[in-house]
Design an enzyme around this catalytic site. Structure first.
Site, short mmCIF file in Angstrom:
data_model
loop_
_atom_site.label_atom_id
_atom_site.label_comp_id
_atom_site.label_asym_id
_atom_site.label_seq_id
_atom_site.Cartn_x
_atom_site.Cartn_y
_atom_site.Cartn_z
N LYS A 166 -15.63 4.13 5.08
CA LYS A 166 -14.43 3.76 5.88
C LYS A 166 -14.66 4.82 7.25
CE LYS A 166 -10.54 2.41 4.78
NZ LYS A 166 -9.15 2.40 4.37
N GLU A 190 -8.99 9.11 5.22
CA GLU A 190 -9.43 7.49 4.99
C GLU A 190 -10.34 7.24 3.93
OE1 GLU A 190 -8.12 4.58 6.25
OE2 GLU A 190 -6.62 5.68 7.27
N GLU A 240 0.60 -1.27 0.10
CA GLU A 240 -0.15 0.06 0.04
C GLU A 240 1.13 1.04 0.01
OE1 GLU A 240 -2.71 0.31 3.18
OE2 GLU A 240 -3.71 -1.63 2.75
#
Length: 385
Positions: free
Chosen positions: A328, A334, A271
Protein backbone atom coordinates in the site's frame (compact mmCIF):
# COMPACT_ATOMS: atom_id res chain seq x y z
CA UNK A 1 -34.27 -51.05 11.62
CA UNK A 2 -31.43 -49.46 13.62
CA UNK A 3 -29.33 -49.23 10.46
CA UNK A 4 -32.18 -47.48 8.64
CA UNK A 5 -32.59 -44.93 11.46
CA UNK A 6 -28.85 -44.17 11.48
CA UNK A 7 -28.78 -43.84 7.68
CA UNK A 8 -31.82 -41.55 7.74
CA UNK A 9 -30.30 -39.38 10.47
CA UNK A 10 -27.04 -39.17 8.54
CA UNK A 11 -28.93 -38.14 5.41
CA UNK A 12 -30.80 -35.38 7.28
CA UNK A 13 -27.59 -34.02 8.82
CA UNK A 14 -25.76 -33.97 5.48
CA UNK A 15 -28.78 -32.39 3.78
CA UNK A 16 -28.86 -29.65 6.41
CA UNK A 17 -25.12 -28.98 6.08
CA UNK A 18 -25.44 -28.73 2.29
CA UNK A 19 -28.45 -26.42 2.59
CA UNK A 20 -26.79 -24.16 5.17
CA UNK A 21 -23.68 -23.79 3.04
CA UNK A 22 -25.49 -22.86 -0.16
CA UNK A 23 -28.76 -21.14 0.76
CA UNK A 24 -28.80 -17.46 -0.20
CA UNK A 25 -30.61 -15.11 2.14
CA UNK A 26 -31.38 -11.49 1.30
CA UNK A 27 -29.15 -10.12 4.04
CA UNK A 28 -26.42 -7.53 3.54
CA UNK A 29 -24.95 -8.05 6.99
CA UNK A 30 -25.04 -11.00 9.41
CA UNK A 31 -24.65 -9.97 13.03
CA UNK A 32 -22.68 -6.79 13.74
CA UNK A 33 -19.01 -7.51 12.98
CA UNK A 34 -17.18 -7.69 9.66
CA UNK A 35 -13.64 -7.27 8.35
CA UNK A 36 -12.26 -5.64 5.22
CA UNK A 37 -10.11 -8.04 3.24
CA UNK A 38 -7.66 -5.77 1.44
CA UNK A 39 -5.16 -7.50 -0.83
CA UNK A 40 -2.55 -4.87 -1.80
CA UNK A 41 0.26 -7.18 -0.77
CA UNK A 42 2.48 -9.90 -2.18
CA UNK A 43 2.96 -11.93 0.98
CA UNK A 44 -0.48 -12.63 2.49
CA UNK A 45 -2.13 -16.07 2.71
CA UNK A 46 -4.02 -17.59 -0.21
CA UNK A 47 -7.79 -16.92 -0.28
CA UNK A 48 -8.57 -20.51 0.78
CA UNK A 49 -6.49 -19.99 3.93
CA UNK A 50 -8.21 -16.67 4.56
CA UNK A 51 -11.57 -18.42 4.53
CA UNK A 52 -10.25 -20.89 7.11
CA UNK A 53 -8.99 -18.00 9.22
CA UNK A 54 -12.29 -16.10 9.05
CA UNK A 55 -14.37 -19.13 9.89
CA UNK A 56 -12.16 -19.96 12.88
CA UNK A 57 -12.58 -16.36 14.07
CA UNK A 58 -16.35 -16.50 13.40
CA UNK A 59 -16.12 -13.54 11.04
CA UNK A 60 -19.35 -13.67 9.05
CA UNK A 61 -18.99 -10.56 6.89
CA UNK A 62 -16.21 -9.28 4.67
CA UNK A 63 -15.54 -6.68 1.99
CA UNK A 64 -13.08 -6.81 -0.88
CA UNK A 65 -12.17 -3.85 -3.07
CA UNK A 66 -12.63 -5.53 -6.42
CA UNK A 67 -14.27 -8.71 -7.74
CA UNK A 68 -11.27 -11.04 -7.77
CA UNK A 69 -12.49 -14.39 -9.10
CA UNK A 70 -9.92 -16.36 -7.13
CA UNK A 71 -11.35 -14.89 -3.93
CA UNK A 72 -14.98 -15.41 -4.97
CA UNK A 73 -14.30 -19.07 -5.78
CA UNK A 74 -12.53 -19.60 -2.44
CA UNK A 75 -15.52 -18.21 -0.51
CA UNK A 76 -17.99 -20.57 -2.20
CA UNK A 77 -19.84 -22.59 0.41
CA UNK A 78 -18.20 -20.73 3.31
CA UNK A 79 -21.41 -19.03 4.43
CA UNK A 80 -19.52 -15.73 4.75
CA UNK A 81 -21.34 -12.68 3.37
CA UNK A 82 -19.09 -10.76 0.98
CA UNK A 83 -19.40 -7.28 -0.52
CA UNK A 84 -17.44 -6.90 -3.73
CA UNK A 85 -16.12 -3.61 -5.05
CA UNK A 86 -16.38 -1.86 -8.38
CA UNK A 87 -13.14 0.20 -8.43
CA UNK A 88 -13.15 3.96 -9.00
CA UNK A 89 -11.25 3.56 -12.26
CA UNK A 90 -14.24 1.76 -13.80
CA UNK A 91 -16.88 4.31 -12.82
CA UNK A 92 -16.78 6.39 -16.00
CA UNK A 93 -17.21 3.49 -18.40
CA UNK A 94 -19.88 1.84 -16.24
CA UNK A 95 -21.78 5.11 -15.93
CA UNK A 96 -21.77 5.62 -19.69
CA UNK A 97 -23.13 2.23 -20.72
CA UNK A 98 -25.87 0.00 -19.35
CA UNK A 99 -24.47 -2.80 -21.53
CA UNK A 100 -21.05 -2.42 -19.90
CA UNK A 101 -22.67 -2.57 -16.47
CA UNK A 102 -24.54 -5.72 -17.48
CA UNK A 103 -21.32 -7.31 -18.72
CA UNK A 104 -19.62 -6.50 -15.41
CA UNK A 105 -22.44 -8.05 -13.36
CA UNK A 106 -22.56 -11.11 -15.62
CA UNK A 107 -18.81 -11.60 -15.22
CA UNK A 108 -18.43 -10.82 -11.52
CA UNK A 109 -21.71 -11.57 -9.76
CA UNK A 110 -24.03 -13.92 -11.64
CA UNK A 111 -21.57 -16.85 -12.13
CA UNK A 112 -20.76 -17.03 -8.40
CA UNK A 113 -24.13 -16.82 -6.68
CA UNK A 114 -25.67 -18.37 -4.72
CA UNK A 115 -22.71 -20.58 -3.79
CA UNK A 116 -20.68 -17.51 -2.92
CA UNK A 117 -22.85 -15.26 -0.79
CA UNK A 118 -22.30 -11.94 -2.54
CA UNK A 119 -24.43 -9.61 -0.45
CA UNK A 120 -23.51 -6.31 -2.02
CA UNK A 121 -21.67 -4.31 -4.64
CA UNK A 122 -19.82 -1.22 -3.42
CA UNK A 123 -19.76 1.12 -6.41
CA UNK A 124 -16.61 3.18 -5.99
CA UNK A 125 -14.96 4.06 -2.69
CA UNK A 126 -14.77 7.51 -1.09
CA UNK A 127 -15.76 9.21 -4.34
CA UNK A 128 -17.71 12.27 -3.15
CA UNK A 129 -15.37 14.77 -1.56
CA UNK A 130 -12.40 13.05 -3.19
CA UNK A 131 -9.75 14.76 -5.29
CA UNK A 132 -11.12 13.59 -8.66
CA UNK A 133 -14.20 15.76 -9.09
CA UNK A 134 -14.82 14.18 -12.47
CA UNK A 135 -16.00 11.08 -10.62
CA UNK A 136 -18.58 12.97 -8.58
CA UNK A 137 -20.84 13.37 -11.60
CA UNK A 138 -20.56 9.76 -12.80
CA UNK A 139 -21.11 8.06 -9.43
CA UNK A 140 -24.92 8.05 -9.49
CA UNK A 141 -25.21 6.92 -13.14
CA UNK A 142 -22.79 4.07 -12.38
CA UNK A 143 -24.79 3.09 -9.28
CA UNK A 144 -28.02 3.10 -11.29
CA UNK A 145 -26.58 1.03 -14.11
CA UNK A 146 -25.22 -1.62 -11.74
CA UNK A 147 -28.54 -1.76 -9.88
CA UNK A 148 -30.52 -2.03 -13.13
CA UNK A 149 -28.27 -4.86 -14.32
CA UNK A 150 -28.82 -6.75 -11.07
CA UNK A 151 -32.55 -6.10 -11.32
CA UNK A 152 -32.78 -7.42 -14.87
CA UNK A 153 -30.99 -10.59 -13.73
CA UNK A 154 -33.35 -10.92 -10.73
CA UNK A 155 -30.48 -10.38 -8.29
CA UNK A 156 -31.37 -6.95 -6.89
CA UNK A 157 -33.36 -8.43 -3.99
CA UNK A 158 -30.25 -10.26 -2.82
CA UNK A 159 -27.38 -7.93 -3.70
CA UNK A 160 -27.38 -4.45 -2.18
CA UNK A 161 -25.83 -1.60 -4.16
CA UNK A 162 -23.97 1.00 -2.11
CA UNK A 163 -21.06 3.45 -2.20
CA UNK A 164 -18.88 4.01 0.90
CA UNK A 165 -17.99 7.59 1.85
CA UNK A 166 -15.13 9.18 3.77
CA UNK A 167 -15.33 11.87 6.45
CA UNK A 168 -14.58 14.26 3.61
CA UNK A 169 -18.30 14.47 2.83
CA UNK A 170 -18.98 16.39 6.04
CA UNK A 171 -18.99 20.15 6.34
CA UNK A 172 -19.28 19.81 10.11
CA UNK A 173 -19.34 16.88 12.53
CA UNK A 174 -18.83 18.32 16.02
CA UNK A 175 -20.74 18.18 18.19
CA UNK A 176 -22.61 15.20 16.73
CA UNK A 177 -25.88 17.14 16.39
CA UNK A 178 -24.08 19.61 14.10
CA UNK A 179 -23.32 16.86 11.58
CA UNK A 180 -24.01 18.10 8.05
CA UNK A 181 -22.83 17.32 4.53
CA UNK A 182 -20.80 19.89 2.62
CA UNK A 183 -23.04 22.20 0.65
CA UNK A 184 -20.77 21.79 -2.39
CA UNK A 185 -21.55 18.05 -2.40
CA UNK A 186 -25.31 18.25 -1.99
CA UNK A 187 -26.05 18.42 -5.77
CA UNK A 188 -24.45 14.96 -5.95
CA UNK A 189 -25.23 13.58 -2.50
CA UNK A 190 -28.96 14.25 -2.41
CA UNK A 191 -29.87 12.43 -5.65
CA UNK A 192 -27.65 9.54 -4.54
CA UNK A 193 -29.48 9.36 -1.21
CA UNK A 194 -32.84 9.54 -2.98
CA UNK A 195 -31.89 6.54 -5.09
CA UNK A 196 -30.57 4.56 -2.11
CA UNK A 197 -33.75 5.37 -0.21
CA UNK A 198 -35.84 3.91 -3.05
CA UNK A 199 -33.71 0.77 -3.20
CA UNK A 200 -33.62 0.49 0.61
CA UNK A 201 -29.83 0.58 0.67
CA UNK A 202 -27.83 1.61 3.72
CA UNK A 203 -25.48 4.59 3.98
CA UNK A 204 -21.89 3.37 4.29
CA UNK A 205 -19.31 5.56 6.03
CA UNK A 206 -15.58 5.05 6.62
CA UNK A 207 -14.97 6.44 10.09
CA UNK A 208 -11.58 6.57 11.80
CA UNK A 209 -11.09 7.96 15.31
CA UNK A 210 -7.41 7.16 14.66
CA UNK A 211 -7.20 9.73 11.86
CA UNK A 212 -9.05 12.34 13.92
CA UNK A 213 -6.69 11.77 16.86
CA UNK A 214 -3.42 11.97 14.92
CA UNK A 215 -4.63 15.18 13.25
CA UNK A 216 -5.00 16.91 16.63
CA UNK A 217 -3.45 14.90 19.49
CA UNK A 218 -3.07 17.97 21.70
CA UNK A 219 -6.81 18.58 21.91
CA UNK A 220 -8.30 15.08 21.58
CA UNK A 221 -8.20 12.75 24.58
CA UNK A 222 -6.77 9.46 23.33
CA UNK A 223 -8.92 7.60 25.87
CA UNK A 224 -11.99 9.08 24.16
CA UNK A 225 -10.71 7.73 20.83
CA UNK A 226 -9.89 4.27 22.26
CA UNK A 227 -13.17 3.55 24.12
CA UNK A 228 -11.34 3.90 27.45
CA UNK A 229 -12.60 5.69 30.56
CA UNK A 230 -12.76 9.46 30.01
CA UNK A 231 -14.96 12.50 30.86
CA UNK A 232 -16.56 12.34 27.41
CA UNK A 233 -18.32 15.20 25.64
CA UNK A 234 -21.77 16.68 26.06
CA UNK A 235 -23.96 17.68 23.14
CA UNK A 236 -25.98 20.67 24.35
CA UNK A 237 -28.57 20.43 21.58
CA UNK A 238 -29.53 16.78 22.10
CA UNK A 239 -28.59 16.65 25.82
CA UNK A 240 -26.63 13.47 25.10
CA UNK A 241 -23.28 12.37 26.53
CA UNK A 242 -20.66 10.65 24.38
CA UNK A 243 -17.87 8.61 25.91
CA UNK A 244 -16.21 7.46 22.68
CA UNK A 245 -15.49 9.15 19.38
CA UNK A 246 -16.76 6.20 17.32
CA UNK A 247 -20.37 6.71 18.47
CA UNK A 248 -20.04 10.48 18.14
CA UNK A 249 -18.93 10.13 14.53
CA UNK A 250 -21.80 7.75 13.81
CA UNK A 251 -24.37 10.13 15.27
CA UNK A 252 -22.87 13.01 13.29
CA UNK A 253 -23.61 10.88 10.22
CA UNK A 254 -27.20 10.31 11.34
CA UNK A 255 -27.57 14.06 11.96
CA UNK A 256 -26.28 14.86 8.47
CA UNK A 257 -28.68 12.36 6.91
CA UNK A 258 -31.54 13.84 8.91
CA UNK A 259 -30.74 17.36 7.72
CA UNK A 260 -30.65 16.06 4.13
CA UNK A 261 -34.11 14.53 4.57
CA UNK A 262 -33.14 10.89 5.09
CA UNK A 263 -33.35 10.45 8.85
CA UNK A 264 -34.61 6.86 8.61
CA UNK A 265 -31.70 5.55 6.54
CA UNK A 266 -29.51 2.96 8.26
CA UNK A 267 -25.81 3.74 8.66
CA UNK A 268 -23.21 0.96 8.38
CA UNK A 269 -19.54 1.58 9.10
CA UNK A 270 -17.70 0.32 6.02
CA UNK A 271 -14.24 0.94 7.48
CA UNK A 272 -12.79 1.65 10.91
CA UNK A 273 -9.55 0.65 12.54
CA UNK A 274 -6.31 1.69 14.21
CA UNK A 275 -2.77 1.40 12.87
CA UNK A 276 -0.23 -0.58 14.91
CA UNK A 277 2.73 1.30 13.44
CA UNK A 278 3.23 4.70 11.86
CA UNK A 279 5.61 7.48 10.92
CA UNK A 280 7.04 9.76 13.65
CA UNK A 281 4.24 12.29 13.07
CA UNK A 282 1.52 9.63 13.38
CA UNK A 283 1.17 9.88 17.12
CA UNK A 284 -0.62 6.97 18.73
CA UNK A 285 0.09 4.40 16.01
CA UNK A 286 1.26 1.62 18.35
CA UNK A 287 0.51 -2.05 18.82
CA UNK A 288 -1.00 -1.44 22.24
CA UNK A 289 -3.35 1.29 20.98
CA UNK A 290 -4.37 -0.79 17.96
CA UNK A 291 -5.12 -3.72 20.24
CA UNK A 292 -7.10 -1.53 22.66
CA UNK A 293 -9.20 0.07 19.93
CA UNK A 294 -10.02 -3.14 18.11
CA UNK A 295 -10.66 -5.14 21.27
CA UNK A 296 -12.99 -2.48 22.69
CA UNK A 297 -14.68 -2.01 19.32
CA UNK A 298 -15.33 -5.74 19.07
CA UNK A 299 -16.81 -5.79 22.57
CA UNK A 300 -18.94 -2.77 21.68
CA UNK A 301 -20.31 -4.38 18.51
CA UNK A 302 -21.06 -7.68 20.25
CA UNK A 303 -23.43 -5.82 22.59
CA UNK A 304 -25.73 -5.30 19.58
CA UNK A 305 -26.94 -1.88 20.65
CA UNK A 306 -27.44 1.47 18.99
CA UNK A 307 -25.92 4.91 19.49
CA UNK A 308 -27.04 7.64 21.93
CA UNK A 309 -28.98 9.41 19.14
CA UNK A 310 -30.23 6.24 17.42
CA UNK A 311 -30.54 3.70 20.26
CA UNK A 312 -32.70 1.33 18.20
CA UNK A 313 -30.34 1.21 15.21
CA UNK A 314 -27.91 -1.61 16.03
CA UNK A 315 -24.37 -0.60 15.10
CA UNK A 316 -22.68 -2.71 12.41
CA UNK A 317 -19.11 -2.24 11.25
CA UNK A 318 -16.36 -3.64 9.05
CA UNK A 319 -12.95 -3.39 10.66
CA UNK A 320 -10.03 -2.29 8.54
CA UNK A 321 -8.27 -4.58 7.90
CA UNK A 322 -7.67 -8.32 7.80
CA UNK A 323 -3.94 -8.07 7.05
CA UNK A 324 -1.04 -5.66 7.02
CA UNK A 325 -0.67 -4.83 3.32
CA UNK A 326 2.98 -4.32 2.42
CA UNK A 327 2.41 -2.77 -1.02
CA UNK A 328 0.00 0.00 0.00
CA UNK A 329 1.32 3.47 -0.83
CA UNK A 330 1.28 6.40 1.58
CA UNK A 331 2.42 6.78 5.19
CA UNK A 332 3.63 3.81 7.24
CA UNK A 333 0.27 3.51 8.99
CA UNK A 334 -1.39 2.51 5.70
CA UNK A 335 0.58 -0.74 5.73
CA UNK A 336 -0.13 -1.56 9.37
CA UNK A 337 -3.88 -1.74 9.99
CA UNK A 338 -4.05 -5.54 9.97
CA UNK A 339 -5.56 -7.74 12.65
CA UNK A 340 -3.27 -10.43 11.24
CA UNK A 341 0.29 -10.40 9.99
CA UNK A 342 1.19 -11.50 6.48
CA UNK A 343 2.03 -15.04 7.65
CA UNK A 344 -1.45 -15.47 9.11
CA UNK A 345 -0.44 -15.05 12.76
CA UNK A 346 -2.31 -12.49 14.85
CA UNK A 347 -0.84 -8.99 14.99
CA UNK A 348 -2.06 -8.66 18.60
CA UNK A 349 -4.52 -10.45 20.82
CA UNK A 350 -8.19 -9.51 20.64
CA UNK A 351 -9.44 -13.08 20.99
CA UNK A 352 -8.70 -14.46 17.53
CA UNK A 353 -6.33 -17.29 16.59
CA UNK A 354 -3.99 -17.25 13.62
CA UNK A 355 -2.99 -19.76 10.98
CA UNK A 356 0.41 -20.08 12.66
CA UNK A 357 1.51 -19.55 16.29
CA UNK A 358 2.36 -16.03 17.39
CA UNK A 359 3.88 -14.48 20.48
CA UNK A 360 0.52 -12.72 20.83
CA UNK A 361 -1.59 -15.88 20.48
CA UNK A 362 -4.58 -15.94 22.79
CA UNK A 363 -4.70 -18.92 25.14
CA UNK A 364 -8.37 -18.19 25.72
CA UNK A 365 -9.07 -18.25 21.99
CA UNK A 366 -7.04 -21.44 21.53
CA UNK A 367 -9.01 -23.22 24.21
CA UNK A 368 -12.31 -21.91 22.89
CA UNK A 369 -11.85 -22.68 19.21
CA UNK A 370 -9.55 -25.67 19.60
CA UNK A 371 -12.08 -27.45 21.76
CA UNK A 372 -14.93 -26.41 19.48
CA UNK A 373 -13.27 -27.89 16.37
CA UNK A 374 -12.25 -31.03 18.23
CA UNK A 375 -15.87 -31.60 19.25
CA UNK A 376 -17.12 -30.86 15.71
CA UNK A 377 -14.56 -33.20 14.17
CA UNK A 378 -15.51 -35.99 16.57
CA UNK A 379 -19.19 -35.48 15.80
CA UNK A 380 -18.55 -35.59 12.05
CA UNK A 381 -16.61 -38.84 12.37
CA UNK A 382 -19.48 -40.39 14.29
CA UNK A 383 -21.97 -39.24 11.63
CA UNK A 384 -20.11 -40.66 8.65
CA UNK A 385 -18.91 -43.94 10.19
Amino acid sequence: MGVLVVSYNRFIVLLFVTFAANVWFASAFTGTYGVNYGRIADNIPAPESVVTLMRAARIKNTRIYNADHEVLKAFKGSGIEIIIGLPNELLKEISASQDRAMDWVKQNVEPFVPGTRISGVAVGNEVLGGADQGLWEVLLPAVKNIYNALDLLHLADHVEVSSPHSAGVFGSSFPPSAGAFKESLMPYMKPLLEFFSRTKSSFYINTYPFLAYISDPEHIDINYALFKKNPGIYDEKTKLHYYNMFEAQLDATYAALEKAGFGKMEVIVSETGWASKGDPNEVGATVENARTYNLNLRKRLLKKKGTPYRPKKIVKAYVFAMFNENLKPGPTSERNFGLFKADGSIAYDIGFTGLVPSSATSLFAFKRYGMMYAVCAAALVRIIT
